[in-house]
Design an enzyme around this catalytic site. Sequence first.
Site, short mmCIF file in Angstrom:
data_model
loop_
_atom_site.label_atom_id
_atom_site.label_comp_id
_atom_site.label_asym_id
_atom_site.label_seq_id
_atom_site.Cartn_x
_atom_site.Cartn_y
_atom_site.Cartn_z
N LYS A 95 0.94 -1.18 -0.52
CA LYS A 95 -0.34 -0.03 -0.16
C LYS A 95 0.91 1.10 -0.13
CE LYS A 95 -2.92 2.89 2.62
NZ LYS A 95 -3.28 2.95 4.34
N GLY A 156 -8.00 9.17 9.94
CA GLY A 156 -7.91 9.09 11.69
C GLY A 156 -9.38 10.33 11.87
N ALA A 185 -9.39 5.47 4.49
CA ALA A 185 -9.49 6.43 5.54
C ALA A 185 -10.94 7.84 5.42
CB ALA A 185 -8.36 7.18 5.10
N GLY A 186 -10.54 8.05 7.08
CA GLY A 186 -11.79 8.34 7.20
C GLY A 186 -12.71 8.01 8.14
N ASN A 207 -8.78 1.88 10.38
CA ASN A 207 -8.49 1.89 11.15
C ASN A 207 -8.74 2.01 12.24
OD1 ASN A 207 -5.57 0.39 12.20
ND2 ASN A 207 -5.47 2.35 13.13
N THR A 208 -8.83 3.34 11.91
CA THR A 208 -8.50 3.67 13.97
C THR A 208 -9.96 3.77 14.01
OG1 THR A 208 -7.13 5.88 13.13
CG2 THR A 208 -9.04 6.18 14.71
#
Length: 258
Positions: A95, A156, A185-186, A207-208
Amino acid sequence: MLTIAGRTFQNRLILGTGKYKDFATMKACYEAGSVEMVTLAVRRFDLSAKGDDNILNWIPKGMALLPNTAGCYTREDALRVCRLAREALETDWVKLEVIGDPLSLYPDGEETLRAAEILVKEGFVVLPYINADPILAKKLCEAGCAAVMPLGSAIGSGLGVQNPYVIQILRDVVGGFGLPLIVDAGVGTASDAAVAMELGADAVLMNTAVAEAADPVKMARAMDFAVKAGRLAFEAGRMPRRLYASASSPVGGVVGKG
């Protein structure tokens, strides 16, 4: 099924390895979310760690590992990390992240493209992380990338998909090359993941949203359901949006008054 570079996955949810309170929680989230691919920041991976201190020992056998170049701010750094990952983790999959700004953490599109072109020539399976930019996405597809991974919003942030119309354009651009579009993301909660999939994303990477949830394991399970529901809704095709009401009961054959 999701197919990337000839490899097929049953699940369209991809999780990361960062921010979990411990490796046991991380592994439990993978199991709850039924994930088949995880991404790992190479610069944060301790090659000398042994036993339970080695994160690789907590990633289920057979799971696809996607090393990432998180923390790289130049193409040279990203190239070095990718080559290290190939040697240390014995995989050509990467990635690709080249960050352009330390505050917003938005990716540098120009550096990402240049790095991708080099990595493809070196035989890597490149999945680049980019801003939601259809022109850059097209160039990356032409360069030979295996998928394109636009952000829904800043890393994040948990703000969800901020520009759904551009995601739809990206879906058409990337899909035109026969490649997967992965929103990365987001995402903050399950509804964000469902929206991304309803817009036509082939998968969602996060992830977050899971790691920082009050109950990460339950959130991982929720994300699994959300991604599957969103995909089904996309395949089903939503009803058209209308400015005015449209009766849900047919008006034909209505019994008139007296």
